[in-house]
Design a protein around this motif. Structure first.
Motif, short mmCIF file in Angstrom:
data_model
loop_
_atom_site.label_atom_id
_atom_site.label_comp_id
_atom_site.label_asym_id
_atom_site.label_seq_id
_atom_site.Cartn_x
_atom_site.Cartn_y
_atom_site.Cartn_z
N LEU A 145 10.64 3.87 16.01
CA LEU A 145 11.97 4.34 15.60
C LEU A 145 12.43 3.64 14.33
CD1 LEU A 145 14.99 5.06 17.82
CD2 LEU A 145 15.24 3.26 16.13
N LYS A 146 12.27 2.32 14.28
CA LYS A 146 12.70 1.57 13.10
C LYS A 146 11.84 1.89 11.89
CE LYS A 146 14.77 -2.35 15.56
NZ LYS A 146 14.75 -3.81 15.79
N THR A 147 10.57 2.19 12.11
CA THR A 147 9.69 2.57 11.01
C THR A 147 10.21 3.84 10.34
OG1 THR A 147 7.76 1.59 12.08
CG2 THR A 147 7.33 3.22 10.38
N VAL A 148 10.60 4.83 11.17
CA VAL A 148 11.13 6.09 10.63
C VAL A 148 12.40 5.82 9.82
CG1 VAL A 148 12.16 8.31 11.24
CG2 VAL A 148 10.11 7.52 12.43
N GLY A 149 13.32 5.06 10.41
CA GLY A 149 14.59 4.80 9.73
C GLY A 149 14.43 4.02 8.44
N VAL A 156 -1.89 -2.99 10.76
CA VAL A 156 -0.87 -2.25 11.51
C VAL A 156 -1.46 -0.92 11.97
CG1 VAL A 156 1.40 -1.16 11.37
CG2 VAL A 156 0.98 -3.32 10.18
N ILE A 157 -1.25 -0.58 13.24
CA ILE A 157 -1.69 0.73 13.74
C ILE A 157 -0.74 1.78 13.17
CG2 ILE A 157 -2.03 2.16 15.78
CD1 ILE A 157 -2.72 -0.39 17.31
N PRO A 158 -1.25 2.73 12.40
CA PRO A 158 -0.37 3.69 11.71
C PRO A 158 0.27 4.69 12.67
CG PRO A 158 -2.66 4.27 11.35
CD PRO A 158 -2.67 2.96 12.09
N LEU A 159 1.34 5.30 12.18
CA LEU A 159 2.15 6.24 12.97
C LEU A 159 2.11 7.61 12.31
CD1 LEU A 159 4.49 6.73 15.14
CD2 LEU A 159 6.04 6.11 13.30
N ASP A 160 1.78 8.64 13.07
CA ASP A 160 1.87 10.03 12.61
C ASP A 160 3.07 10.67 13.29
OD1 ASP A 160 -0.43 9.59 11.20
OD2 ASP A 160 -1.75 10.63 12.60
N ILE A 161 3.96 11.27 12.52
CA ILE A 161 5.17 11.86 13.11
C ILE A 161 5.59 13.07 12.29
CG2 ILE A 161 6.68 10.30 11.81
CD1 ILE A 161 8.56 10.36 14.26
N GLY A 218 0.83 -1.20 0.00
CA GLY A 218 0.00 0.00 0.00
C GLY A 218 0.86 1.24 0.00
N ALA A 219 2.02 1.17 -0.67
CA ALA A 219 3.00 2.26 -0.66
C ALA A 219 2.67 3.31 -1.73
CB ALA A 219 4.40 1.72 -0.88
N VAL A 220 3.14 4.54 -1.49
CA VAL A 220 2.88 5.65 -2.40
C VAL A 220 4.14 6.49 -2.55
CG1 VAL A 220 0.44 5.78 -1.74
CG2 VAL A 220 2.13 7.20 -0.55
N LYS A 221 4.08 7.44 -3.46
CA LYS A 221 5.14 8.45 -3.55
C LYS A 221 4.61 9.74 -2.92
CE LYS A 221 8.12 10.93 -6.80
NZ LYS A 221 7.81 12.28 -6.26
N PRO A 222 5.02 10.05 -1.69
CA PRO A 222 4.53 11.26 -1.02
C PRO A 222 5.17 12.51 -1.60
CG PRO A 222 6.17 10.18 0.33
CD PRO A 222 5.98 9.30 -0.87
N ASN A 223 4.77 13.66 -1.08
CA ASN A 223 5.42 14.92 -1.47
C ASN A 223 6.89 14.84 -1.05
OD1 ASN A 223 2.88 15.96 -2.27
ND2 ASN A 223 2.44 16.54 -0.16
N PHE A 224 7.78 15.25 -1.95
CA PHE A 224 9.22 15.14 -1.70
C PHE A 224 9.84 16.53 -1.77
CE2 PHE A 224 13.49 13.49 -3.49
CZ PHE A 224 14.03 13.45 -2.21
N VAL A 225 10.54 16.93 -0.73
CA VAL A 225 11.15 18.26 -0.67
C VAL A 225 12.65 18.12 -0.45
CG1 VAL A 225 9.07 19.42 0.12
CG2 VAL A 225 10.64 18.46 1.80
N ALA A 242 -0.02 8.27 8.81
CA ALA A 242 -0.34 6.85 8.57
C ALA A 242 0.87 6.06 8.07
CB ALA A 242 -1.50 6.72 7.57
N ALA A 243 2.02 6.29 8.71
CA ALA A 243 3.23 5.53 8.37
C ALA A 243 3.11 4.12 8.95
CB ALA A 243 4.46 6.24 8.91
N ARG A 244 3.52 3.13 8.16
CA ARG A 244 3.44 1.73 8.61
C ARG A 244 4.75 1.02 8.29
NH1 ARG A 244 -0.59 0.64 4.62
NH2 ARG A 244 0.07 2.71 3.98
N HIS A 245 5.19 0.18 9.22
CA HIS A 245 6.42 -0.58 9.00
C HIS A 245 6.17 -1.61 7.91
CE1 HIS A 245 9.90 -3.11 9.70
NE2 HIS A 245 10.39 -2.21 10.53
#
Length: 808
Positions: free
Chosen positions: A354-358, A326-331, A293-300, A309-312
């Motif tokens: 933490l690992k989801t972000v990395g 998976v319970i999504p993560l907003d950061i 369920g991956a996408v190309k988000p806005n890239f700056v 709604a970030a998911r590992h």
């Protein structure tokens, strides 16, 4: 710059590589998977992710795209480049199939519509050039089985024709000899011609081998059978052998010429196969993206995280196999809030966050799409450093804490404003007071270098530092303090409690041990944790209250909208009724005038005869009596539900219920016609609706009784106060504790009212238990055409104990 060396294994990107290889169609694609590297080049990342997004769209749209014959021809092309060498038939078979695949890919992107829709993939294909005539030349020589065609040359065609003729002659001769030998008893009756050393022979029992003149080529494993080439066919077999040699020489000549035709184009063909591998690689990335369920988000082009709604990725695939979500993560990390300190209880999801972000940041900068909401924004980091897990090194004689400090030395030396740091359990591994002090000093230095990062910790001094220092921000993993269970939701802005004492109590440590530990921890520490615990409880209560208010506001808005629609409907009906009443009054007035004129005329014609005058007056009075308002009022009252229900019950017909019979549901006013029979159930049409009802709940009616009941039902509908029903209708139905039949009856009445009032969402509470009532409710709901969605409530609000129904 990436640190440390085993960065990918720590974050799980090595598993991502393996998943990509499994989705490649050939080793051409897997070779590109091995070449994936982290990049900080904005344009390159933009290009790679956009290519993947375009191919993801091809897969989503269901466009036909070649998915077979992705052969790796690079080794064959190297062989073909050697002067005098030739490729065999099987190799040319693979070349033929794979070149056709390349040609199909190029033709796909050559279409005008595809060039506009997929510009980057089209640009990639425009760098490929090869002579399509070569494909035709190979196809004219090699068939679908990878064999040289008979008509590849006139000589080959002549040789193969002669071979067939000679083989037929030889077979005829051998069959004749075989028949004679069988008659004489030298050969078994079931023996057949076979081949040995490329020559046709006959099997002969060993005891009769001297009875048949010829050459012995072989014998069976037991020695009981020998394979003899009879002397009569020796010359014919020799001729066949010569023809086979001629055929092989001609095939080599043809293959040598065909290889020579390929040789000048080897450089272009190598680029074409590089392109095929690149397409295979991009397709594998797109296929994995769809599964995630991956996408190309806005890239700056700046260091920034604004994710929703970030998911590992690995959890997404693992949970999908278990039919879990998976319970999504907003950061969010920005220049003002660069370093996020996540605190909370163990096993609450800190390390996963933490690992989801990395992993997501690393994946994106490697050219992969990531499982985020489309409105997310992802930035660019030039360096990503991690310190996760046990780093004890026996070779370097380093303890776990020494290894942590080694990493911190690298972080302090090389971190800058374009660095993303990921530190798990910051400061642990040594004496707590000293470890906390060192961690605080390191954190201040990293903040001074304006680095970004996500750090997990239990230390209170770091939470206080983050609360009072610009650039730092606290975050907490949500925890149900009443149930003592993690919610796996990250909330930014406030620190979290470790809930150590509460968890210890839940596990079952003796109360006296917990009490002593509270005293040893110190009043200040206990009070700090108590404040955090109370804040968590208040936060949850506030969250639940807000959710309830939002639900009520949503329900109120829906009710108001339905009221407005109902009001408009009633206004239209009112105008229609008034217009109809005026028309009827006009007709009545006209008829009354006609009767009065007729009465006057009759009186005049009879010259005021008393008896006749009395008669016409009585007729006029009867007409007036019939049409006076009081009589109309009585007629209306007779049609109200109270009077209608008091009418004599309609007679029921005995006998089995069949298709097209008229029926009524026992104990209800619902009537319909049977349209289908399914075992012990019947599907009946009730007006525009269809419903499935058990046969033993239905009563059979005659056509006359059905029409009469229809009229009464119509009268009852006239007596329904829709406004009042709307005001008292609730979108929630509680069926807990109900028996199956009772629950179905209440659900049927509830759904009828909801459909009548135009509701769009309903909540049915049936509880969890063994799931029997839930399955019964959902089975009944699926019978309504108006139902377009059936789902569980959110896990925080009752989960599968509540069914959410969406109506048209």
């Amino acid at each position: 710059m990436i640190y440390p060396d085993h960065f990918e294994a720590k974050l799980g990107f090595d598993t991502i590589r393996q998943l990509l290889k499994e989705r490649c169609l050939s080793d051409l694609g897997t070779a590109y998977v091995d070449k994936i590297r982290f990049s900080d080049n904005y344009d390159l990342i933009q290009k790679l992710t956009s290519q993947t997004a375009e191919f993801q769209d091809i897969l989503t749209q269901g466009e036909y795209f070649p998915q077979q014959n992705y052969y790796n021809a690079h080794p064959y092309l190297k062989q073909a480049a050697i002067e005098g060498a030739f490729l065999d038939e099987a190799v040319f078979g693979e070349l033929r199939a794979s070149l056709m695949t390349i040609d199909q890919c190029l033709r796909f992107f050559a279409q005008a519509s595809m060039q506009e829709t997929y510009p980057l993939l089209t640009a990639l294909s425009q760098t490929v050039e090869f002579d399509r005539g070569l494909v035709k030349q190979i196809d004219a020589t090699i068939d679908e089985r990878g064999k040289v065609r008979d008509n590849a040359s006139p000589d080959l065609q002549r040789i193969r024709k002669s071979l067939i003729q000679e083989q037929n002659n030889l077979r005829t001769q051998l069959n004749k000899l075989l028949g004679i030998a069988k008659q004489q008893g030298y050969i078994k009756s079931d023996a057949n011609i076979t081949f040995r050393e490329g020559r046709m022979v006959v099997p002969v029992p060993a005891e009769h081998k001297r009875k048949i003149k010829g050459f012995i080529h072989d014998e069976s494993a037991t020695g009981q059978t020998v394979y003899i080439e009879p002397a009569e066919v020796l010359d014919t077999n020799n001729h066949l052998k010569e023809l086979a040699y001629q055929e092989r020489r001609e095939i080599i000549r043809i293959l040598t010429a065909l290889t020579a035709a390929i040789r000048p184009q080897v450089p272009q063909l190598q680029k074409a196969y590089d392109y095929l591998g690149m397409i295979d690689f991009i397709r594998a990335k797109a296929k994995l993206s769809l599964e995630l369920g991956a996408v190309k988000p806005n890239f700056v082009e700046q260091p920034l995280l604004d994710w929703y709604a970030a998911r590992h990725p690995l959890l997404v695939l693992s949970f999908a196999a278990q039919k879990k979500h998976v319970i999504p993560l907003d950061i969010s990390l920005s220049e003002e809030r660069r370093l996020l300190l996540i605190s909370g209880p163990n096993a609450g999801g800190k390390s996963v966050s933490l690992k989801t972000v990395g992993l997501l940041q690393y994946m994106f900068q490697c050219g992969l799409l990531v499982p985020l909401a489309e409105n997310s924004t992802i930035g660019l980091f030039k360096r990503i450093f991690i310190d996760i897990g046990d780093e004890q090194s026996l070779e370097n004689d380093l303890s776990t804490y020494s290894a942590h400090l080694t990493h911190m030395r690298h972080f302090l030396r090389f971190s800058n404003a374009h660095t993303l740091l990921l530190i798990d359990e910051f400061g642990t591994g040594t004496e707590p007071v000293v470890g906390a002090a060192i961690a605080e000093a390191i954190l201040e230095q990293l903040n001074a270098k304006r680095a970004f990062g996500v750090i997990t910790t239990h230390y209170s001094n770091l939470k206080l530092l983050a609360e009072n220092t610009k650039g730092l921000i606290n975050g907490a993993m949500r925890f149900d303090a009443e149930k003592l269970s993690p919610l796996y939701i990250l909330e930014i802005g406030k620190p979290g409690s470790s809930f150590a004492f509460e968890i210890a109590h839940k596990i079952g440590l003796p109360p006296e041990v917990i009490q002593r530990s509270r005293k040893k921890a110190g009043k200040q520490q206990v009070n700090f944790d108590e404040v955090l615990r109370n804040l968590e409880i208040e936060r949850k209560q506030l969250h639940d209250l807000n959710r309830t208010l939002l639900e009520k506001e949503h329900a109120l808005t829906e009710t108001f909208n339905n009221y407005q629609k109902l009001k408009e409907y009633l206004e239209r009906e009112k105008k229609g009724i008034l217009n109809q009443a005026k028309q009827e009054a006009s007709i009545l007035l006209k008829e009354a005038n006609q009767r009065i004129e007729s009465t006057i005329r009759e009186i005049k014609e009879t010259q005021a005869d008393k008896s006749k005058t009395l008669e016409v007056r009585q007729q006029l009075q009867k007409f007036a009596q019939k049409n006076r308002p009081e009589a109309a009022s009585v007629a209306w009252e007779a049609t109200t539900p109270e009077v209608a229900e008091a009418e004599v019950p309609i007679e029921v017909i005995e006998g089995n219920i069949e298709i097209d019979d008229y029926v009524r549901i026992k104990g209800q006013n619902a009537i319909g016609q049977v349209v289908a029979l399914k075992g012990k159930n019947a599907e009946i049409a009730i007006g525009a609706l269809k419903s499935t009802v058990k046969l033993d709940r239905l009563e059979r009616l005659s056509r006359k009784a059905f029409r009469k009941e229809q009229q009464q039902a119509s009268v009852r509908l006239k007596g329904i106060n829709l406004n009042e029903k709307m005001m008292h209708f609730s979108i929630k139905l509680d069926l807990r504790g109900k028996r199956g039949e009772e629950a179905v009856t209440e659900l049927t009445r509830f759904m009828d009212d909801a459909i009548l009032l135009g509701q769009t969402e309903l909540h049915i509470l049936h509880g969890k238990g063994d799931g029997i009532l839930r399955n019964l409710v959902r089975q009944q709901l699926r019978q309504y055409k108006q139902v377009v969605g059936i789902a569980d409530e959110h896990a925080d609000r009752g989960g599968d104990g509540i069914t959410i129904v969406t109506l048209r």
